[in-house]
Design an enzyme around this catalytic site. Structure first.
Site, PDB file in Angstrom:
ATOM      1  N   ARG A 154      -0.275  -2.669  -1.912  1.00  0.00           N
ATOM      2  CA  ARG A 154      -1.662  -3.081  -1.734  1.00  0.00           C
ATOM      3  C   ARG A 154      -2.327  -2.555  -0.451  1.00  0.00           C
ATOM      4  NH1 ARG A 154      -3.376  -7.090  -4.882  1.00  0.00           N
ATOM      5  NH2 ARG A 154      -4.609  -8.139  -3.287  1.00  0.00           N
ATOM      6  N   GLU A 171       3.221  -2.915  -7.066  1.00  0.00           N
ATOM      7  CA  GLU A 171       1.840  -2.699  -6.625  1.00  0.00           C
ATOM      8  C   GLU A 171       1.825  -2.735  -5.100  1.00  0.00           C
ATOM      9  OE1 GLU A 171      -2.119  -4.773  -8.077  1.00  0.00           O
ATOM     10  OE2 GLU A 171      -1.277  -5.867  -6.369  1.00  0.00           O
ATOM     11  N   ARG A 175      -0.716 -12.238  -3.726  1.00  0.00           N
ATOM     12  CA  ARG A 175      -1.590 -11.193  -3.205  1.00  0.00           C
ATOM     13  C   ARG A 175      -1.719 -11.199  -1.682  1.00  0.00           C
ATOM     14  NH1 ARG A 175      -3.210 -11.898  -8.453  1.00  0.00           N
ATOM     15  NH2 ARG A 175      -4.104 -10.061  -9.497  1.00  0.00           N
ATOM     16  N   HIS A 182      -5.229  -0.220  -4.473  1.00  0.00           N
ATOM     17  CA  HIS A 182      -3.896  -0.712  -4.801  1.00  0.00           C
ATOM     18  C   HIS A 182      -3.188   0.323  -5.664  1.00  0.00           C
ATOM     19  CE1 HIS A 182      -5.878  -4.949  -4.509  1.00  0.00           C
ATOM     20  NE2 HIS A 182      -5.689  -4.406  -3.326  1.00  0.00           N
ATOM     21  N   GLU A 207     -11.376   0.869  -5.635  1.00  0.00           N
ATOM     22  CA  GLU A 207     -12.595   0.070  -5.476  1.00  0.00           C
ATOM     23  C   GLU A 207     -13.614   0.854  -4.659  1.00  0.00           C
ATOM     24  OE1 GLU A 207     -10.262  -4.240  -5.466  1.00  0.00           O
ATOM     25  OE2 GLU A 207     -10.918  -3.349  -3.575  1.00  0.00           O
ATOM     26  N   ASP A 213     -11.848  30.615   2.913  1.00  0.00           N
ATOM     27  CA  ASP A 213     -11.590  30.752   4.353  1.00  0.00           C
ATOM     28  C   ASP A 213     -10.916  29.458   4.804  1.00  0.00           C
ATOM     29  OD1 ASP A 213     -11.635  30.776   7.114  1.00  0.00           O
ATOM     30  OD2 ASP A 213     -13.823  30.669   7.276  1.00  0.00           O
ATOM     31  N   GLU A 232      -5.819   1.684  -8.292  1.00  0.00           N
ATOM     32  CA  GLU A 232      -6.971   0.815  -8.566  1.00  0.00           C
ATOM     33  C   GLU A 232      -8.006   1.062  -7.461  1.00  0.00           C
ATOM     34  OE1 GLU A 232      -5.686  -3.261  -8.955  1.00  0.00           O
ATOM     35  OE2 GLU A 232      -3.745  -2.613  -9.720  1.00  0.00           O
ATOM     36  N   GLU A 244     -16.519  -6.381  -8.230  1.00  0.00           N
ATOM     37  CA  GLU A 244     -15.436  -6.900  -7.389  1.00  0.00           C
ATOM     38  C   GLU A 244     -15.930  -8.032  -6.487  1.00  0.00           C
ATOM     39  OE1 GLU A 244     -12.533  -7.394  -6.448  1.00  0.00           O
ATOM     40  OE2 GLU A 244     -11.350  -6.149  -7.819  1.00  0.00           O
ATOM     41  N   GLU A 304     -15.016  -1.947  -9.446  1.00  0.00           N
ATOM     42  CA  GLU A 304     -13.721  -1.337  -9.746  1.00  0.00           C
ATOM     43  C   GLU A 304     -13.719  -0.889 -11.199  1.00  0.00           C
ATOM     44  OE1 GLU A 304      -9.078  -2.688 -10.380  1.00  0.00           O
ATOM     45  OE2 GLU A 304     -10.142  -3.506  -8.636  1.00  0.00           O
TER      46      GLU A 304
END
Length: 486
Positions: free
Chosen positions: A377, A375, A353, A282, A147, A66, A145, A225, A233
């Site tokens: 982020r 990458e 980063r 990421h 987390e 549905d 990636e 992490e 992670e």
């Protein structure tokens, strides 16, 4: 599509419909779990008896949905839908031990032979893979990636918002723990601690074993992490777009269910803990043609091709609108703040980063050309991976098509720059709230048109604005601390 490691190399295992029925019989499967993803990224399922499952149902689908009960799919007056299983996604669910159960991920179709549901996220991902080929590429590879947090307990009370609201997180790892038997971690001090401070090593081992052996999703690394209170992670191997999104959804599903076996709870909320690092997703991507990675250029200083630069330019040009898809919750914007390794500034750079786009630079040379990638982020795990990969691909291809220059890479820590310095380098900011991100998507959506229908984008905006409104009309507990005596 599942994989097995043979002689140290990943080998794809492709199941046909005939293979699936043979395995159902051989492994004495009692039930089939039909799984699919809603527009908001939630995994849904319905379960059928294996002995009633037929080859015709595999081919034509099952009239079991549905669509009006799934947010963003259909209205009540026209909601009959069909779930069509994909045999390549067959996997036995190991924690269902009393009655052996296997899963199949399904594509969603309208009833009455009206074709594919345009709002089916998996369909959007598959459409994006076809669109890529029209742009002169053979394939793209994606490595999310993801987390997440694993708590001992979580409680919240929001049912009477006029009376008060609260939440409470319990974790043996947390600095506020009263357990007295462990090695609590300070805020932002949780990266790669050894045992016994890292209490979740065995949990992650079990998750990896389950993903590898039962679901064919290969994991090459796992770790604690940066945040306290159980942030983890597990790295899963790259794959083609739809397969990678299937893998990310299965990953979340496995983590939650293994956490339950440990009497814990896992969450994909981007920022459940105040003043600590949030959880990201990421997203790594590369484009390929004739067996070559089109993002690699041996003659460039950074070994980054012009194609990759234009792809970066497309993402950066559309980054504010993309935010509504890759960071789709009000909680996402508690993560997207400076000082917590979360990307806030629209820039690109090797290794850096503090930019929303990073070009990983661990190795150099043609020997490592296959791992040259972008990458991105900004995405977080509250997002729908099918939509994230599709939207990022659409933005990147728009950049290639229109030759969007991303500008020079930024090597400095952007968090330490003044606003004037950022302005001088042309570094913009991501939206500060979900509402702002939705405004950006409203005005910048044309780049999505090759893969998203306008109605699907409208529905995304509608359901996310409803969330934004829900939060905006409620007082926050911290406001009492700030303003009660004003």
């Amino acid at each position: 599509m599942p994989y097995k490691v043979i002689g140290g190399e990943p080998v794809p295992i492709s199941y046909s419909a005939e293979d699936v029925f043979s395995k159902i019989k051989h492994d004495q499967i009692k039930f089939i779990d039909l799984q699919f993803t809603g527009l908001r990224g939630r995994f849904h399922h319905t379960t059928i008896s294996a002995n009633l499952f037929t080859p015709q149902q595999m081919q034509d689908g099952l009239p079991k949905l549905d669509g009006s009960s799934i947010v963003g799919f259909a209205s009540i007056e026209d909601s009959d839908m069909v779930l069509k299983p994909d045999p390549t996604t067959f996997a036995i669910i190991p924690w269902m031990e009393n009655a052996k159960t296997a899963r199949l991920i399904c594509d969603v179709y309208w009833g009455r032979d009206k074709g594919r549901l345009e709002a089916d996220p998996r369909g959007i991902a598959q459409k994006t893979e076809k669109y890529l080929k029209t742009q002169g590429f053979d394939n793209s590879y994606w490595g999310p990636e993801v987390e997440f947090f694993v708590f001992d307990k979580i409680n919240w009370d929001v049912l009477t918002p006029y009376k008060g609201q609260s939440y409470s997180i319990e974790s043996k790892e947390a600095p506020w723990s009263q357990d007295g038997k462990g090695y609590p971690m300070a805020l932002k001090k949780g990266y790669y601690p050894s045992t016994p401070a890292d209490t979740l090593t065995e949990f992650r081992n079990d998750c990896v074993e389950c993903l590898n052996e039962y679901f064919g999703i290969l994991c090459d690394n796992h770790h604690h992490e940066v945040a306290t209170a159980g942030q983890c992670e597990i790295d899963i191997r790259y794959d083609t777009l739809t397969n990678a999104a299937d893998g990310a959804q299965t990953y979340k599903y496995v983590i939650r269910n293994i956490a339950k076996k440990y009497d814990k709870v896992a969450t994909m909320m981007p920022k459940p803990i105040s003043m600590d690092a949030g959880s990201g997703m990421h997203t790594n991507v590369s484009l390929w043609k004739d067996g070559k990675n089109m993002f690699y250029d041996k003659d460039d200083k950074e070994e980054v091709s012009q194609t990759a630069r234009y792809y970066c330019g497309g993402i950066m040009n559309h980054a504010k609108a993309l935010s509504a898809i890759v960071a789709p919750t009000t909680n996402s914007y508690h993560r997207l703040v400076p000082g917590y390794e979360a990307p806030v500034y629209i820039a690109w750079s090797p290794s850096n980063r503090s930019a929303i786009i990073r070009i990983p630079s661990h190795f150099k040379g043609e020997k490592y050309s296959k791992i040259k990638r972008i990458e991105f982020r900004a995405p977080d795990p509250s997002s729908n991976p099918y939509l994230v990969f599709a939207a990022v691909q659409a933005a990147g291809l728009d950049g290639i098509k229109k030759k969007m220059d991303p500008g020079d890479p930024v090597y400095e820590d952007i968090y330490k720059m003044t606003k004037a310095q950022r302005t001088a380098k042309g570094i913009g900011d991501l939206p500060a709230t979900l509402g702002e991100a939705l405004d950006e998507l409203e005005s910048d959506r044309k780049f999505l048109s090759p893969v998203f229908s306008n109605e699907t984008v409208d529905k995304l905006i509608e359901v996310e604005r409803a969330d934004d409104h829900e939060v905006s009309i409620r007082p926050h507990p911290h406001e009492f601390y700030l303003y009660f005596d004003i």
